[in-house]
Design a protein around this motif. Structure first.
Motif, mmCIF file in Angstrom:
data_model
loop_
_atom_site.group_PDB
_atom_site.id
_atom_site.type_symbol
_atom_site.label_atom_id
_atom_site.label_comp_id
_atom_site.label_asym_id
_atom_site.label_seq_id
_atom_site.Cartn_x
_atom_site.Cartn_y
_atom_site.Cartn_z
ATOM 1 N N VAL A 68 -1.966 18.805 -0.693
ATOM 2 C CA VAL A 68 -2.533 18.891 0.664
ATOM 3 C C VAL A 68 -3.167 17.559 1.063
ATOM 4 N N PHE A 69 -4.034 17.034 0.206
ATOM 5 C CA PHE A 69 -4.726 15.788 0.536
ATOM 6 C C PHE A 69 -3.776 14.590 0.478
ATOM 7 N N TYR A 70 -2.799 14.661 -0.424
ATOM 8 C CA TYR A 70 -1.817 13.588 -0.513
ATOM 9 C C TYR A 70 -1.004 13.488 0.773
ATOM 10 N N ALA A 71 -0.594 14.638 1.312
ATOM 11 C CA ALA A 71 0.142 14.657 2.575
ATOM 12 C C ALA A 71 -0.756 14.258 3.743
ATOM 13 N N LEU A 72 -2.021 14.653 3.678
ATOM 14 C CA LEU A 72 -2.969 14.362 4.755
ATOM 15 C C LEU A 72 -3.113 12.865 4.999
ATOM 16 N N PHE A 73 -3.122 12.094 3.928
ATOM 17 C CA PHE A 73 -3.233 10.634 4.048
ATOM 18 C C PHE A 73 -1.864 9.955 4.020
ATOM 19 N N ILE A 90 1.190 11.041 5.208
ATOM 20 C CA ILE A 90 2.031 11.138 6.412
ATOM 21 C C ILE A 90 1.656 10.058 7.438
ATOM 22 N N PRO A 91 0.360 9.855 7.752
ATOM 23 C CA PRO A 91 0.020 8.739 8.657
ATOM 24 C C PRO A 91 0.424 7.379 8.089
ATOM 25 N N PHE A 98 3.919 2.662 8.251
ATOM 26 C CA PHE A 98 4.847 1.789 7.529
ATOM 27 C C PHE A 98 6.196 1.707 8.240
ATOM 28 N N LEU A 99 6.734 2.859 8.641
ATOM 29 C CA LEU A 99 8.026 2.861 9.334
ATOM 30 C C LEU A 99 7.930 2.139 10.683
ATOM 31 N N LYS A 100 6.798 2.316 11.357
ATOM 32 C CA LYS A 100 6.609 1.637 12.648
ATOM 33 C C LYS A 100 6.572 0.124 12.458
ATOM 34 N N ALA A 141 0.833 -1.212 0.000
ATOM 35 C CA ALA A 141 0.000 0.000 0.000
ATOM 36 C C ALA A 141 0.862 1.254 0.000
ATOM 37 N N TYR A 142 1.945 1.212 0.755
ATOM 38 C CA TYR A 142 2.827 2.380 0.889
ATOM 39 C C TYR A 142 3.495 2.716 -0.443
#
Length: 287
Positions: free
Chosen positions: A128-133, A135-136, A141-143, A22-23
């Protein structure tokens, strides 16, 4: 290994694979959309700047103050739109797919170099919307990637015959990661970009710490010819290095906690008392 533990492990692996898919799909789709929205505007801005440059050279053979001021404004406007004033119209695009993928990675990782940004209204709204979804999703993914690395390290620790070997394994993990993410990449960047190793290491540190000043950015020299996947590979390096760095920082925090507990035994008892108190408060709130 029991049936339950095997099932839990397979579920963890499946969730990691799904999250990774997904990432990277999110990054690839985002790169394609940024390219579609921004590349034509960049081409128009570059063409406009070249016309202004030609006009300046044709009409201002004798340079005066107002003419110079006007041309400086043209240069600043071109730079704000992501057009490099040096070189000519054949300079590599900032919005080809590889560069767009690199930009998408800097958005979701919140690095934000500042040397490039969407210039169209559609591109800005999408960003804006791309970053909104994104970043979480990046944090999740990193976690998860960090958890997988911790699990593998835990397996190694269980198989160790002594604590000394365990410590050596952790040290080897840190050193190998440092070589892979902090030593070799700056060497490659120095070679490709014509930087010193210090400048390459500075870029790597500023990038992985997500400070992102933008004073050093790869793949922006108009006088160099880069391979098409250069910036995309740099984006993958950023993602994997951030996961490794997060794990190292987590390990460092655990080591500091162990040292504090070892030197101040009362700190552990105080922490346990606080945990018990917080548990009691949660139980009361549920009543």
């Amino acid at each position: 290994m029991t049936t339950v533990s095997r099932r839990d492990l397979s579920l963890k692996i499946s969730w990691t694979a799904i999250l990774a898919l997904a990432y990277f799909t999110y990054l690839l789709v985002g790169a394609a959309i940024f390219q579609i929205l921004e590349r034509e505007a960049e081409s128009n801005n570059r063409h406009h700047f070249q016309l202004e440059k030609l006009h300046f050279l044709t009409n201002y053979t004798c340079l005066d103050g107002p003419a110079l001021e006007k041309f400086v404004q043209v240069i600043l406007h071109a730079w704000e739109k992501g057009v490099n004033p040096s070189g000519n119209s054949t300079n590599p695009s900032n919005w080809d797919y590889s560069s767009s993928f690199f930009f998408a990675g800097t958005v979701v990782t919140t690095i934000g170099y500042g040397n490039l940004s969407p210039s169209t209204v559609c591109g800005q709204v999408f960003c804006v919307f791309y970053a909104l979804f994104g970043i979480p999703l990046n944090l999740a993914f990193l976690k998860q990637l960090g958890k997988c690395l911790i699990i593998h390290l835990g397996r190694l620790e269980k198989g160790m015959v002594s604590q000394t070997v365990e410590v050596l394994t952790v040290i080897l993990f840190v050193l190998s990661g440092s070589l892979l993410f902090l030593i070799i990449p700056p060497l490659l960047f120095s070679y490709v970009e014509g930087w010193t190793f210090g400048e390459g290491f500075y870029f790597a540190f500023i990038t992985l710490s997500t400070i992102g000043f933008g004073d050093y950015v790869i793949g922006t020299d108009p006088h160099k010819e880069y391979i098409s996947l250069y910036r995309s590979l740099a984006g993958v390096w950023i993602i994997l290095a951030l996961a490794w760095l997060a794990l190292v920082l987590n390990m460092g925090a655990r080591i500091m906690e162990y040292l504090v507990v070892f030197t101040h035994p009362g700190f552990k008892r105080q922490q346990e008392d606080e945990d018990v108190s917080s548990t009691k408060l949660e139980d009361i709130s549920k009543i």
